[in-house]
Design a protein around this motif. Structure first.
Motif, PDB file in Angstrom:
ATOM      1  N   ARG A 232     -60.479 -70.300 -23.927  1.00 44.93           N
ATOM      2  CA  ARG A 232     -61.562 -71.275 -23.753  1.00 44.93           C
ATOM      3  C   ARG A 232     -62.441 -71.320 -25.005  1.00 44.93           C
ATOM      4  O   ARG A 232     -62.874 -72.394 -25.437  1.00 44.93           O
ATOM      5  N   VAL A 233     -62.700 -70.146 -25.565  1.00 44.27           N
ATOM      6  CA  VAL A 233     -63.502 -70.082 -26.792  1.00 44.27           C
ATOM      7  C   VAL A 233     -62.792 -70.829 -27.912  1.00 44.27           C
ATOM      8  O   VAL A 233     -63.413 -71.589 -28.667  1.00 44.27           O
ATOM      9  N   GLN A 234     -61.490 -70.643 -28.035  1.00 41.83           N
ATOM     10  CA  GLN A 234     -60.725 -71.315 -29.079  1.00 41.83           C
ATOM     11  C   GLN A 234     -60.771 -72.830 -28.915  1.00 41.83           C
ATOM     12  O   GLN A 234     -60.889 -73.576 -29.890  1.00 41.83           O
ATOM     13  N   GLU A 235     -60.706 -73.303 -27.669  1.00 40.84           N
ATOM     14  CA  GLU A 235     -60.784 -74.742 -27.411  1.00 40.84           C
ATOM     15  C   GLU A 235     -62.148 -75.300 -27.805  1.00 40.84           C
ATOM     16  O   GLU A 235     -62.249 -76.405 -28.346  1.00 40.84           O
ATOM     17  N   THR A 236     -63.205 -74.527 -27.538  1.00 39.29           N
ATOM     18  CA  THR A 236     -64.564 -74.965 -27.864  1.00 39.29           C
ATOM     19  C   THR A 236     -64.833 -74.913 -29.363  1.00 39.29           C
ATOM     20  O   THR A 236     -65.602 -75.725 -29.885  1.00 39.29           O
ATOM     21  N   HIS A 237     -64.180 -73.976 -30.047  1.00 42.62           N
ATOM     22  CA  HIS A 237     -64.387 -73.786 -31.486  1.00 42.62           C
ATOM     23  C   HIS A 237     -63.037 -73.845 -32.207  1.00 42.62           C
ATOM     24  O   HIS A 237     -62.514 -72.824 -32.658  1.00 42.62           O
ATOM     25  N   PRO A 238     -62.460 -75.051 -32.309  1.00 46.28           N
ATOM     26  CA  PRO A 238     -61.106 -75.178 -32.873  1.00 46.28           C
ATOM     27  C   PRO A 238     -60.987 -74.775 -34.337  1.00 46.28           C
ATOM     28  O   PRO A 238     -59.879 -74.491 -34.812  1.00 46.28           O
ATOM     29  N   HIS A 239     -62.087 -74.767 -35.069  1.00 44.20           N
ATOM     30  CA  HIS A 239     -62.010 -74.413 -36.494  1.00 44.20           C
ATOM     31  C   HIS A 239     -62.015 -72.900 -36.721  1.00 44.20           C
ATOM     32  O   HIS A 239     -61.681 -72.445 -37.816  1.00 44.20           O
ATOM     33  N   ALA A 240     -62.397 -72.147 -35.707  1.00 46.80           N
ATOM     34  CA  ALA A 240     -62.359 -70.690 -35.817  1.00 46.80           C
ATOM     35  C   ALA A 240     -60.944 -70.200 -35.545  1.00 46.80           C
ATOM     36  O   ALA A 240     -60.172 -70.838 -34.816  1.00 46.80           O
ATOM     37  N   VAL A 241     -60.580 -69.081 -36.124  1.00 42.01           N
ATOM     38  CA  VAL A 241     -59.287 -68.448 -35.856  1.00 42.01           C
ATOM     39  C   VAL A 241     -59.539 -67.338 -34.844  1.00 42.01           C
ATOM     40  O   VAL A 241     -60.136 -66.312 -35.171  1.00 42.01           O
ATOM     41  N   ILE A 242     -59.104 -67.568 -33.616  1.00 47.01           N
ATOM     42  CA  ILE A 242     -59.358 -66.634 -32.526  1.00 47.01           C
ATOM     43  C   ILE A 242     -58.037 -66.025 -32.070  1.00 47.01           C
ATOM     44  O   ILE A 242     -57.164 -66.730 -31.571  1.00 47.01           O
ATOM     45  N   GLU A 243     -57.891 -64.727 -32.263  1.00 46.15           N
ATOM     46  CA  GLU A 243     -56.688 -64.055 -31.758  1.00 46.15           C
ATOM     47  C   GLU A 243     -56.923 -63.668 -30.308  1.00 46.15           C
ATOM     48  O   GLU A 243     -57.829 -62.886 -30.001  1.00 46.15           O
ATOM     49  N   THR A 244     -56.107 -64.207 -29.426  1.00 52.08           N
ATOM     50  CA  THR A 244     -56.297 -63.980 -27.993  1.00 52.08           C
ATOM     51  C   THR A 244     -55.495 -62.798 -27.466  1.00 52.08           C
ATOM     52  O   THR A 244     -55.807 -62.259 -26.404  1.00 52.08           O
ATOM     53  N   ASP A 245     -54.457 -62.393 -28.192  1.00 49.71           N
ATOM     54  CA  ASP A 245     -53.605 -61.297 -27.730  1.00 49.71           C
ATOM     55  C   ASP A 245     -54.214 -59.937 -28.069  1.00 49.71           C
ATOM     56  O   ASP A 245     -54.991 -59.803 -29.021  1.00 49.71           O
ATOM     57  N   ILE A 246     -53.827 -58.929 -27.305  1.00 50.98           N
ATOM     58  CA  ILE A 246     -54.208 -57.552 -27.574  1.00 50.98           C
ATOM     59  C   ILE A 246     -53.038 -56.856 -28.251  1.00 50.98           C
ATOM     60  O   ILE A 246     -51.901 -56.921 -27.765  1.00 50.98           O
ATOM     61  N   THR A 247     -53.289 -56.204 -29.368  1.00 47.67           N
ATOM     62  CA  THR A 247     -52.260 -55.494 -30.109  1.00 47.67           C
ATOM     63  C   THR A 247     -52.276 -54.016 -29.736  1.00 47.67           C
ATOM     64  O   THR A 247     -53.340 -53.443 -29.503  1.00 47.67           O
ATOM     65  N   TYR A 248     -51.082 -53.414 -29.681  1.00 44.92           N
ATOM     66  CA  TYR A 248     -50.976 -51.992 -29.354  1.00 44.92           C
ATOM     67  C   TYR A 248     -50.283 -51.246 -30.490  1.00 44.92           C
ATOM     68  O   TYR A 248     -49.329 -51.747 -31.091  1.00 44.92           O
ATOM     69  N   LEU A 249     -50.779 -50.046 -30.785  1.00 45.94           N
ATOM     70  CA  LEU A 249     -50.216 -49.200 -31.828  1.00 45.94           C
ATOM     71  C   LEU A 249     -49.872 -47.827 -31.250  1.00 45.94           C
ATOM     72  O   LEU A 249     -50.392 -47.444 -30.196  1.00 45.94           O
TER      73      LEU A 249
END
Length: 326
Positions: free
Chosen positions: A279-296
């Motif tokens: 939803r944040v990405q849709e509201t702010h399309p010019h921002a680069v929003i990573e929605t996934d969680i990365t695991y190490l």
């Protein structure tokens, strides 16, 4: 009798005033490591940088500002949320022109609550009275208490009183700190000096966990679903909007989690968090929003939540690749 009562009240007010003077005058002798970290970030708000990092302790441990060729500095706050992050950017812009880019990084649970807001941002005087008052006012307007999950109702009355007591250094709120200062003031001051040296050397970076690997899962695994805070989401939106208005490139990443955490995470929590970020990405399309969680792997962590040197090097290189910030 009246005269005696007035004398007693006057005596108590004098003691309170002296107590408050001690708290204001000797903070490095009273508080733990977080004070040095908050004080360093506050001091750096008047210094200009090409790129700034705004986030929480996972970002502070996980992003190595010194590994960038560009002038990058970490203005992160342990326990901080987008509420404090908005004021970090606001204060920075009062003293400097807009940076080229802002790297944002918050843990998922820091979109649910700001559990350290009172004990750090307010108590350590990182936020001014006016800034804190604005947060309490917004909390009352949204009926969302920053320190509690689930958007609990909040009419603001108690929070306004709590804010006033914190700013007046109400003795019961600070008694443990003063006791610490009396018993180990020199130790606290030495820790403050060490923390300040470490964080300045690392351009705002600071390791928290010092173990060889994560021994258990992080705090998100205790949650079966995701309940975002209306107050924190409102401030996150303001933070992104302010960046857009200033022409600042924005990149958001949540710091990686361990394999032990991955095994214990609830699917509903992950999907709820991702839905919010989408939803944040849709509201702010010019921002680069990573929605996934990365695991190490577990050996990339110094404790259950924070990256160690191995993990921080990986995460920093990953951010460089995704943002093209050299």
């Amino acid at each position: 009798m009246k005269k005696l009562l007035f004398k007693l009240i006057g005596f108590l007010l004098l003691v309170w005033a002296l107590f408050a003077a001690v708290v204001y005058a000797f903070p490095k002798y009273l508080y733990n490591d977080e004070y040095g970290l908050y004080a360093n970030t506050k001091a750096q708000l008047s210094e200009a940088h090409d790129v700034i990092i705004i986030g929480d302790s996972r970002a502070q441990a996980g992003v190595l500002a010194g590994r960038f060729d560009s002038d990058v500095y970490s203005l992160t706050l342990p326990g901080g949320t987008a509420v404090e992050g908005y004021y970090v950017l606001d204060e920075y812009l009062k003293h400097n022109s807009a940076p080229e880019a802002v790297i944002l990084s918050y843990a998922p649970y820091h979109f649910e609550l700001g559990e350290t807001f009172w004990e750090r941002a307010v108590k350590l005087d990182f936020l001014s009275f006016c800034q804190s008052f604005e947060v309490v006012r917004e909390s009352a307007r949204l009926k969302d208490d920053i320190a509690w999950r689930g958007n609990d109702g909040n009419d603001g009355f108690l929070e306004y009183g709590e804010l006033l007591l914190y700013k007046l250094k109400y003795p019961p709120y600070y008694m443990a700190d003063v006791s610490s200062g009396l018993s180990q003031g020199k130790i606290n001051a030495a820790r403050y000096a060490w923390v300040t040296k470490e964080v300045k050397r690392g351009k705002g970076h600071f390791y928290f966990g010092r173990a060889k690997q994560a021994e258990g899962p992080n705090s998100e695994t205790a949650r079966t679903d995701f309940e975002g805070s209306d107050l924190i989401e409102t401030y996150f939106d303001r933070l992104l909007t302010r960046c857009e208005d200033e022409g600042i490139e924005v990149y958001f990443f949540t710091a990686p989690m361990s394999e032990k955490t991955e095994q214990a995470m609830h699917a509903d929590f992950i999907s709820g968090y991702q839905a919010m970020m989408e939803r944040v990405q849709e509201t702010h399309p010019h921002a680069v929003i990573e929605t996934d969680i990365t695991y190490l792997p577990n050996d990339c962590f110094g404790d259950e939540s924070h990256l160690n040197e191995k993990g921080a090097k990986w995460f920093t290189e990953y951010i460089k690749q995704q943002t093209e910030i050299e």
